[in-house]
Design a protein around this motif. Structure first.
Motif, PDB file in Angstrom:
ATOM      1  N   ALA A  86       0.821  -0.988   0.171  1.00  0.00           N
ATOM      2  CA  ALA A  86      -0.043  -0.029  -0.015  1.00  0.00           C
ATOM      3  C   ALA A  86       0.951   1.144   0.002  1.00  0.00           C
ATOM      4  CB  ALA A  86      -0.800   0.089   1.157  1.00  0.00           C
ATOM      5  N   LYS A  87       0.530   2.301  -0.592  1.00  0.00           N
ATOM      6  CA  LYS A  87       1.196   3.607  -0.425  1.00  0.00           C
ATOM      7  C   LYS A  87       1.414   4.351   0.543  1.00  0.00           C
ATOM      8  CE  LYS A  87       0.715   4.568  -5.616  1.00  0.00           C
ATOM      9  NZ  LYS A  87       0.588   5.437  -6.789  1.00  0.00           N
ATOM     10  N   ASN A  88       0.235   4.182   1.615  1.00  0.00           N
ATOM     11  CA  ASN A  88       0.681   4.891   2.866  1.00  0.00           C
ATOM     12  C   ASN A  88       0.088   3.869   4.218  1.00  0.00           C
ATOM     13  OD1 ASN A  88      -2.365   5.114   3.974  1.00  0.00           O
ATOM     14  ND2 ASN A  88      -2.236   6.302   1.688  1.00  0.00           N
ATOM     15  N   SER A  89       0.587   4.018   5.378  1.00  0.00           N
ATOM     16  CA  SER A  89       0.457   3.101   6.356  1.00  0.00           C
ATOM     17  C   SER A  89      -1.122   2.971   6.754  1.00  0.00           C
ATOM     18  CB  SER A  89       1.258   3.588   7.591  1.00  0.00           C
ATOM     19  OG  SER A  89       0.898   4.799   8.078  1.00  0.00           O
ATOM     20  N   THR A  90      -1.789   3.944   6.560  1.00  0.00           N
ATOM     21  CA  THR A  90      -3.230   3.831   6.934  1.00  0.00           C
ATOM     22  C   THR A  90      -3.878   2.973   6.120  1.00  0.00           C
ATOM     23  OG1 THR A  90      -3.182   6.173   7.771  1.00  0.00           O
ATOM     24  CG2 THR A  90      -5.432   5.204   7.130  1.00  0.00           C
ATOM     25  N   VAL A  91      -3.808   2.949   4.781  1.00  0.00           N
ATOM     26  CA  VAL A  91      -4.164   2.060   3.813  1.00  0.00           C
ATOM     27  C   VAL A  91      -3.747   0.809   4.069  1.00  0.00           C
ATOM     28  CG1 VAL A  91      -4.517   1.434   1.408  1.00  0.00           C
ATOM     29  CG2 VAL A  91      -4.433   3.827   2.096  1.00  0.00           C
ATOM     30  N   CYS A  92      -2.661   0.530   4.292  1.00  0.00           N
ATOM     31  CA  CYS A  92      -1.841  -0.528   4.540  1.00  0.00           C
ATOM     32  C   CYS A  92      -2.797  -1.470   5.726  1.00  0.00           C
ATOM     33  CB  CYS A  92      -0.413  -0.663   4.865  1.00  0.00           C
ATOM     34  SG  CYS A  92       0.421  -2.038   4.928  1.00  0.00           S
ATOM     35  N   THR A  93      -2.740  -0.766   6.783  1.00  0.00           N
ATOM     36  CA  THR A  93      -3.574  -1.263   7.905  1.00  0.00           C
ATOM     37  C   THR A  93      -4.992  -1.416   7.907  1.00  0.00           C
ATOM     38  OG1 THR A  93      -2.075   0.224   9.346  1.00  0.00           O
ATOM     39  CG2 THR A  93      -4.024  -0.845  10.591  1.00  0.00           C
ATOM     40  N   LEU A  94      -5.395  -0.851   7.107  1.00  0.00           N
ATOM     41  CA  LEU A  94      -7.031  -1.461   6.720  1.00  0.00           C
ATOM     42  C   LEU A  94      -6.865  -2.450   5.809  1.00  0.00           C
ATOM     43  CD1 LEU A  94      -8.494   2.129   5.919  1.00  0.00           C
ATOM     44  CD2 LEU A  94      -8.962   0.887   7.781  1.00  0.00           C
ATOM     45  N   VAL A  95      -6.207  -2.523   4.892  1.00  0.00           N
ATOM     46  CA  VAL A  95      -5.996  -3.674   3.785  1.00  0.00           C
ATOM     47  C   VAL A  95      -5.610  -4.956   4.801  1.00  0.00           C
ATOM     48  CG1 VAL A  95      -4.860  -4.956   2.120  1.00  0.00           C
ATOM     49  CG2 VAL A  95      -5.483  -2.540   1.893  1.00  0.00           C
ATOM     50  N   THR A  96      -4.935  -4.803   5.861  1.00  0.00           N
ATOM     51  CA  THR A  96      -4.427  -6.066   6.533  1.00  0.00           C
ATOM     52  C   THR A  96      -5.405  -6.543   7.526  1.00  0.00           C
ATOM     53  OG1 THR A  96      -1.942  -5.026   6.633  1.00  0.00           O
ATOM     54  CG2 THR A  96      -2.612  -6.642   8.233  1.00  0.00           C
ATOM     55  N   LEU A  97      -6.119  -5.471   7.890  1.00  0.00           N
ATOM     56  CA  LEU A  97      -7.656  -5.883   8.578  1.00  0.00           C
ATOM     57  C   LEU A  97      -8.258  -6.652   7.799  1.00  0.00           C
ATOM     58  CD1 LEU A  97      -8.158  -2.583  10.661  1.00  0.00           C
ATOM     59  CD2 LEU A  97      -7.645  -4.698  11.711  1.00  0.00           C
ATOM     60  N   LEU A  98      -8.531  -6.243   6.504  1.00  0.00           N
ATOM     61  CA  LEU A  98      -9.574  -6.772   5.630  1.00  0.00           C
ATOM     62  C   LEU A  98      -8.952  -8.312   5.520  1.00  0.00           C
ATOM     63  CD1 LEU A  98     -12.255  -6.798   4.048  1.00  0.00           C
ATOM     64  CD2 LEU A  98     -10.705  -5.818   2.210  1.00  0.00           C
ATOM     65  N   MET A  99      -7.685  -8.415   5.108  1.00  0.00           N
ATOM     66  CA  MET A  99      -7.173  -9.817   4.661  1.00  0.00           C
ATOM     67  C   MET A  99      -7.272 -10.697   5.960  1.00  0.00           C
ATOM     68  SD  MET A  99      -3.856  -8.413   2.825  1.00  0.00           S
ATOM     69  CE  MET A  99      -3.030  -9.852   2.854  1.00  0.00           C
ATOM     70  N   PHE A 100      -6.538 -10.422   7.191  1.00  0.00           N
ATOM     71  CA  PHE A 100      -6.559 -11.346   8.013  1.00  0.00           C
ATOM     72  C   PHE A 100      -7.830 -11.267   9.100  1.00  0.00           C
ATOM     73  CE2 PHE A 100      -1.993 -10.111   7.497  1.00  0.00           C
ATOM     74  CZ  PHE A 100      -1.771 -11.108   6.779  1.00  0.00           C
ATOM     75  N   ILE A 101      -8.192 -10.421   9.405  1.00  0.00           N
ATOM     76  CA  ILE A 101      -9.698 -10.506  10.113  1.00  0.00           C
ATOM     77  C   ILE A 101     -10.843 -10.845   9.379  1.00  0.00           C
ATOM     78  CG2 ILE A 101     -11.153  -9.303  11.637  1.00  0.00           C
ATOM     79  CD1 ILE A 101      -8.353  -9.406  12.685  1.00  0.00           C
ATOM     80  N   GLY A 102     -10.763 -10.365   8.091  1.00  0.00           N
ATOM     81  CA  GLY A 102     -11.883 -10.829   7.359  1.00  0.00           C
ATOM     82  C   GLY A 102     -11.751 -12.439   6.610  1.00  0.00           C
ATOM     83  N   GLY A 103     -10.610 -12.470   6.286  1.00  0.00           N
ATOM     84  CA  GLY A 103     -10.143 -13.838   6.064  1.00  0.00           C
ATOM     85  C   GLY A 103     -10.384 -14.896   7.078  1.00  0.00           C
ATOM     86  N   SER A 104     -10.145 -14.588   8.324  1.00  0.00           N
ATOM     87  CA  SER A 104     -10.225 -15.504   9.288  1.00  0.00           C
ATOM     88  C   SER A 104     -11.573 -15.686   9.737  1.00  0.00           C
ATOM     89  CB  SER A 104      -9.715 -14.856  10.651  1.00  0.00           C
ATOM     90  OG  SER A 104      -8.375 -14.771  10.566  1.00  0.00           O
ATOM     91  N   TYR A 105     -12.365 -14.722   9.384  1.00  0.00           N
ATOM     92  CA  TYR A 105     -13.883 -15.013   9.733  1.00  0.00           C
ATOM     93  C   TYR A 105     -14.585 -15.881   8.820  1.00  0.00           C
ATOM     94  CZ  TYR A 105     -18.803 -13.494  10.476  1.00  0.00           C
ATOM     95  OH  TYR A 105     -20.312 -13.568  10.651  1.00  0.00           O
ATOM     96  N   ILE A 106     -14.570 -15.401   7.629  1.00  0.00           N
ATOM     97  CA  ILE A 106     -14.926 -16.319   6.456  1.00  0.00           C
ATOM     98  C   ILE A 106     -14.533 -17.656   6.273  1.00  0.00           C
ATOM     99  CG2 ILE A 106     -15.562 -14.090   5.252  1.00  0.00           C
ATOM    100  CD1 ILE A 106     -13.428 -15.038   3.189  1.00  0.00           C
ATOM    101  N   SER A 107     -13.369 -17.907   6.878  1.00  0.00           N
ATOM    102  CA  SER A 107     -12.577 -19.306   6.765  1.00  0.00           C
ATOM    103  C   SER A 107     -13.699 -20.229   7.344  1.00  0.00           C
ATOM    104  CB  SER A 107     -11.349 -19.292   7.389  1.00  0.00           C
ATOM    105  OG  SER A 107     -10.524 -18.639   6.426  1.00  0.00           O
ATOM    106  N   TYR A 108     -14.591 -19.860   8.342  1.00  0.00           N
ATOM    107  CA  TYR A 108     -15.317 -20.925   9.280  1.00  0.00           C
ATOM    108  C   TYR A 108     -16.256 -21.190   8.291  1.00  0.00           C
ATOM    109  CZ  TYR A 108     -13.134 -20.394  13.867  1.00  0.00           C
ATOM    110  OH  TYR A 108     -12.106 -20.342  14.782  1.00  0.00           O
ATOM    111  N   SER A 109     -16.611 -20.369   7.108  1.00  0.00           N
ATOM    112  CA  SER A 109     -17.740 -20.638   6.488  1.00  0.00           C
ATOM    113  C   SER A 109     -17.482 -21.322   5.048  1.00  0.00           C
ATOM    114  CB  SER A 109     -18.597 -19.613   6.020  1.00  0.00           C
ATOM    115  OG  SER A 109     -19.032 -18.643   7.150  1.00  0.00           O
ATOM    116  N   ILE A 110     -15.994 -21.553   4.899  1.00  0.00           N
ATOM    117  CA  ILE A 110     -15.612 -22.013   3.659  1.00  0.00           C
ATOM    118  C   ILE A 110     -15.276 -23.522   3.835  1.00  0.00           C
ATOM    119  CG2 ILE A 110     -13.712 -22.120   1.761  1.00  0.00           C
ATOM    120  CD1 ILE A 110     -13.403 -19.363   2.400  1.00  0.00           C
TER     121      ILE A 110
END
Length: 211
Positions: A86-110
């Motif tokens: 990501a081009k800045n740390s704020t975007v990087c943190t948001l993307v990381t949240l989406l990847m790891f938190i979102g990914g962890s959550y939906i993995s229970y349904s896959i």
């Protein structure tokens, strides 16, 4: 949430500046060397802050173990596969949240069986072989031998993770591993660079200039 992340980013940059100046009293760096040191300190502080935010949110949502596992798997592929940042740390943190938190959550349904895992990893490893390592404008990967070495390392890790995902009976683990490797593949695809308007194969202009 975004305002809070931006505030934390500003604090992080200020702390990095203070530490850099204190270190430089002993190291006596100037010009480009000083800027490299400052950038390195900022990256360390930003990454620490980012993961504190991500893992705090994960803990609050009872997804800490899953997020840590995804981070470990993703990091094992990315250490040689590299890819977009990501081009800045704020975007990087948001993307990381989406990847790891979102990914962890939906993995229970896959629900993945070994046939799907094998087919998915066959595609993922082919893409890793074709496109890894992915560089950036700020980090071109110079040298054909270096790129080939990194490519072999990345594909080897991809194959080992495929075997791991097929051996472990847990549906959750299979999903977490597959998603983590998929994230890395997305970060090195040419279409991702194009969509985000980022330079692709950045090493070429440096190698042409020195040829």
């Amino acid at each position: 949430m975004i305002n809070r992340l931006m505030f934390e980013t500003n604090i992080t940059e200020k702390l990095a500046n203070i530490l850099t100046l204190k270190l430089n009293k002993h190291l006596k760096k100037e010009g480009l060397e000083f800027m490299k040191m400052k950038l390195g300190v900022e990256i360390v502080f930003i990454n620490i802050t980012k993961f504190i935010v991500v893992f705090t949110v994960a803990a609050l949502l009872n997804l800490l173990k899953e997020a840590l596992f995804m981070c470990l798997i993703f990091g094992s592929v990315r250490r040689s596969g590299f890819g977009l940042h990501a081009k800045n740390s704020t975007v990087c943190t948001l993307v990381t949240l989406l990847m790891f938190i979102g990914g962890s959550y939906i993995s229970y349904s896959i629900k993945l069986n070994n046939y799907f895992v094998f087919g998915m990893f066959l595609l993922l490893n082919l893409l890793l072989f074709k496109y890894a390592p992915g560089d950036t404008e700020n980090h071109p990967i110079l040298g054909k031998k270096t790129r080939e070495k990194l490519r072999k390392q990345t594909v080897t890790v991809g194959i080992l993770l495929m075997i791991l995902a097929m051996i472990i009976p847990s549906q959750l683990i299979k999903s977490l591993i597959t998603l983590s490797v998929s994230y890395e593949v997305i970060s090195i695809l040419p279409i991702t660079y194009k969509i985000l308007n980022r330079g692709y194969k950045n090493y070429e202009k440096y190698e042409r200039a020195n040829s």
